[in-house]
Design an enzyme around this catalytic site. Structure first.
Site, PDB file in Angstrom:
ATOM      1  N   HIS A 205       0.954  -1.231   0.029  1.00 39.08           N
ATOM      2  CA  HIS A 205      -0.047  -0.004   0.116  1.00 39.08           C
ATOM      3  C   HIS A 205       0.874   1.237  -0.182  1.00 39.08           C
ATOM      4  CE1 HIS A 205      -3.923   2.157   0.884  1.00 39.08           C
ATOM      5  NE2 HIS A 205      -3.046   2.951   0.953  1.00 39.08           N
TER       6      HIS A 205
ATOM      7  N   GLU B 219     -11.429   4.137   6.268  1.00 38.25           N
ATOM      8  CA  GLU B 219     -10.104   4.732   6.951  1.00 38.25           C
ATOM      9  C   GLU B 219     -10.818   5.919   7.597  1.00 38.25           C
ATOM     10  OE1 GLU B 219      -7.070   6.382   4.344  1.00 38.25           O
ATOM     11  OE2 GLU B 219      -6.038   6.770   6.175  1.00 38.25           O
TER      12      GLU B 219
ATOM     13  N   TRP C 217       0.164  13.614   3.535  1.00 36.92           N
ATOM     14  CA  TRP C 217      -0.419  13.072   4.648  1.00 36.92           C
ATOM     15  C   TRP C 217       0.627  12.663   5.818  1.00 36.92           C
ATOM     16  CZ3 TRP C 217      -1.852  11.933  -0.367  1.00 36.92           C
ATOM     17  CH2 TRP C 217      -3.035  12.320  -0.714  1.00 36.92           C
TER      18      TRP C 217
ATOM     19  N   ASP D  89       2.087   3.122   2.918  1.00 37.21           N
ATOM     20  CA  ASP D  89       1.008   4.399   2.606  1.00 37.21           C
ATOM     21  C   ASP D  89       1.761   5.403   1.940  1.00 37.21           C
ATOM     22  OD1 ASP D  89      -1.168   5.382   2.165  1.00 37.21           O
ATOM     23  OD2 ASP D  89      -1.916   5.458   4.428  1.00 37.21           O
TER      24      ASP D  89
ATOM     25  N   GLN E 188      -9.468   8.926  -5.817  1.00 32.68           N
ATOM     26  CA  GLN E 188      -9.310   9.656  -4.552  1.00 32.68           C
ATOM     27  C   GLN E 188     -10.575  10.586  -4.000  1.00 32.68           C
ATOM     28  OE1 GLN E 188      -5.976  10.304  -2.236  1.00 32.68           O
ATOM     29  NE2 GLN E 188      -7.876  10.615  -1.194  1.00 32.68           N
TER      30      GLN E 188
ATOM     31  N   HIS F  47      -9.256   1.423  -0.478  1.00 32.87           N
ATOM     32  CA  HIS F  47      -9.012   2.401   1.024  1.00 32.87           C
ATOM     33  C   HIS F  47     -10.529   2.102   1.626  1.00 32.87           C
ATOM     34  CE1 HIS F  47      -5.720   4.131  -1.155  1.00 32.87           C
ATOM     35  NE2 HIS F  47      -5.514   4.759   0.130  1.00 32.87           N
TER      36      HIS F  47
ATOM     37  N   HIS G  75       1.631   5.353  -2.293  1.00 37.05           N
ATOM     38  CA  HIS G  75       1.027   6.333  -2.949  1.00 37.05           C
ATOM     39  C   HIS G  75       2.161   7.095  -3.740  1.00 37.05           C
ATOM     40  CE1 HIS G  75      -3.072   6.466  -1.768  1.00 37.05           C
ATOM     41  NE2 HIS G  75      -2.672   5.909  -0.850  1.00 37.05           N
TER      42      HIS G  75
HETATM   43 FE   FE2 Z   1      -3.545   5.257   1.066  1.00 38.46          FE
END
Ligand code: FE2
Length: 425
Positions: A56, A212, A314, A308, A151, A209, A58
Site C-alpha cells: 500500500h 479509513e 499526509w 502508505d 481519490q 481504501h 502512493h
Molecule cells: Fe492510502
C-alpha cells in the site's frame, strides 16, 4: 557453477544454508561446500530474507512534502484537500522524477515489490501515465503494481468513474476505491459493488481504501466481504486501512471477522500513517485508530503492514524502510511476544507477497533470486535494529550494498567494541 553464491546465511526460520543462484533464479539451497560461483558473498551470521514487500503506497504523491504547503491539522481530510491543490500544479515529468527517486530509496532498503495507488481523478491522467512509465523503467529490480484509485470518490467526483475505466484500459493492474469518502453510506456501498463487478469482469484484483475513519458505523468492509464472496473473488481482494474496526462494537466485529475470513480478504493496516491521522477529533482517551490486527490473524485472515506515505500531504517522514513500518505496527498493535514479533517480520515479507499475488516469491528452489542480507542474526533483531541491508539482490543481480552500521566505541574502563548485536532466544 553458480552465477552467485550466498554462503552461510541464517534464513528467517533459523535454518543456516547456502543459496546458489543461476541467472535470475534460485537453483539450490542447502550445504554447498566447494561450489564454484562467479561471485560469492559470505553471509555468515547474517539474516538472509526474501525482499520486503509494500502492498500500500502512493507513488504519485511521494516526496512532494511542502508543495504547495504542509498539512497543518494533520488530518486525512486536510491531506486530501492539499493533494487536490498539488494536482493542479504537478507535471508528468515531476511525478516520474519523484517516483524514480523513491524507487532508488526502496531498492537500497531491499523493498523490491510495491503496490501503489494512483489517483485517477485528474482528467489528464498524468499520474497514471507517469507511473506506467515508472513501472516499465524499474521492472528489472522492482515489481510495481498499480491500483486505479478514485481519490475524490468513484461517484462523488464527476469523472472518476469514467477515468477509473480509462486507467484500467491503459494497463493499470488493480481496481481501487474509497467508499467512506462517497457522499452517503449508500453511495459508498454501491461503489464497492460496482467496483468489484468491474474487477470480476476484467479478471483483476481489488484493493480499496476501506473505512479509513474513526466512525464505528463505517462498515463498508462488510459489503466488500459480501461482494467478494458473491462474485467469486476470494483471495483477490484487499481491504486497506480498516481503521473503523478499531472503534466498532465488539459484538458486531465478532460477526464481521468470520465473514472476512470466508471471503479470504487480505487486510492492509498502515501503522505509521494511521497512528498519525486517526483520533484527531478525540480528546482523551485518544484512540489509536489501528485496525484489529491480532484478532484478524486469529481468524486466519492474511494481514500485512503497508507503508502508505513518505514525505507527502499526509505524512512528513519516511524512508522506504518496511522495518520502520513493522516496528511501528508491532508497538501500536502490541505484538510484543517473540512469536508475534516474528509475525511482524513475516507481515512485511511473505504476507504482503500473498496479498499482491506475487508469483515466484520467496526462498525456495525455482523462486526469483530476489533477496536481502541484513546485519542482524534473526528477524527480531532485524526489527530491533531496523538493520542495515548489507546486500540487496534483485532477480540475480546485486543492486545495492551498505556498510555495517558499526560505531567504534572507546570508553575508559571498557573493552573496545563496535557491535550492537544482541540476540535473545
Ligand atoms: Fe492510502
Amino acid at each position: 557453477m553458480f552465477d552467485l553464491l550466498i554462503k552461510g546465511g541464517t534464513l528467517p526460520d533459523g535454518e543456516i544454508a547456502d543459496i546458489g543462484i543461476t541467472g535470475d533464479t534460485i537453483t539450490t539451497i542447502g550445504k554447498l561446500d566447494g561450489a564454484q560461483a562467479g561471485q560469492t558473498i559470505d553471509a555468515t551470521g547474517d539474516l538472509v530474507s526474501p525482499p520486503f514487500v509494500d502492498p500500500h503506497f502512493h507513488m504519485d504523491a511521494t516526496l512532494s512534502y511542502g508543495t504547495p504547503r504542509i498539512n497543518v491539522s494533520g488530518t486525512l481530510l486536510e491531506g486530501i484537500g492539499l493533494w487536490g491543490e498539488l494536482k493542479q500544479v504537478m507535471t508528468q515529468d515531476e511525478v516520474v522524477d519523484r517516483a524514480l527517486t523513491y524507487c532508488d530509496w526502496a531498492a537500497s532498503m531491499g523493498l523490491l515489490a510495491i503496490r501503489s495507488h494512483v489517483d485517477v481523478c485528474d482528467d489528464r491522467l498524468l499520474g497514471v501515465e507517469a507511473l506506467l512509465d515508472v513501472r516499465e523503467q524499474v521492472k528489472d529490480y522492482i515489481d510495481l503494481q498499480l491500483v486505479a484509485f478514485p481519490q475524490d470518490g468513484f461517484y462523488r467526483d464527476p469523472t472518476a468513474r469514467e477515468n477509473t475505466i480509462r486507467a484500467l484500459d491503459m494497463g493499470v493492474d488493480v481496481v481501487g476505491g474509497i467508499p467512506h469518502f462517497e457522499r452517503t453510506m449508500a453511495d459508498g456501498a454501491a461503489s464497492v459493488t460496482e467496483l468489484c463487478e468491474l474487477a470480476a469482469a476484467r479478471g483483476l484484483q481489488v484493493d480499496m481504501h476501506c473505512d479509513e475513519t474513526d466512525d464505528p458505523m463505517s462498515r463498508h468492509i462488510e459489503t466488500l466481504a459480501y461482494e467478494t464472496q458473491r462474485l467469486g473473488l476470494q483471495g483477490r481482494v484487499a481491504g486497506s486501512h480498516l481503521t473503523s474496526m478499531h472503534s466498532m462494537d465488539n459484538y458486531y466485529v465478532s460477526k464481521l471477522l468470520p465473514l472476512m475470513a470466508e471471503a479470504q480478504i487480505n487486510a492492509i493496516p498502515n501503522p505509521l500513517i494511521n497512528i498519525v491521522l486517526q483520533g484527531r477529533h478525540d480528546t482523551y482517551p485518544k484512540r489509536r485508530g489501528l485496525t484489529r490486527v491480532k484478532e484478524m490473524q486469529a481468524h486466519g485472515i492474511n494481514v500485512g503492514w503497508g507503508q502508505d506515505c513518505v514525505l507527502d500531504p499526509w505524512y512528513s517522514l519516511g524512508t522506504a524502510d518496511m522495518l520502520d513500518v513493522a516496528f511501528m505496527g508491532l508497538h501500536v498493535a502490541q505484538m510484543t511476544s517473540p512469536a508475534e514479533m516474528r509475525t511482524c517480520f513475516d507481515m512485511v515479507t511473505t504476507h504482503n507477497a500473498k496479498t499482491m499475488g506475487l508469483a515466484d516469491y520467496g526462498l525456495h528452489v525455482g523462486a526469483k533470486a530476489s533477496l536481502i542480507i541484513l546485519d542482524a542474526g534473526d528477524p527480531i533483531e532485524a526489527l530491533r535494529l531496523r538493520a542495515t541491508r548489507l546486500h540487496v539482490i534483485a532477480k540475480g543481480k546485486v543492486i545495492s550494498q551498505s556498510a555495517r552500521a558499526d560505531a567504534k566505541i572507546s570508553l575508559p574502563g571498557r573493552p573496545p567494541t563496535s557491535r550492537r548485536r544482541h540476540q535473545v532466544d
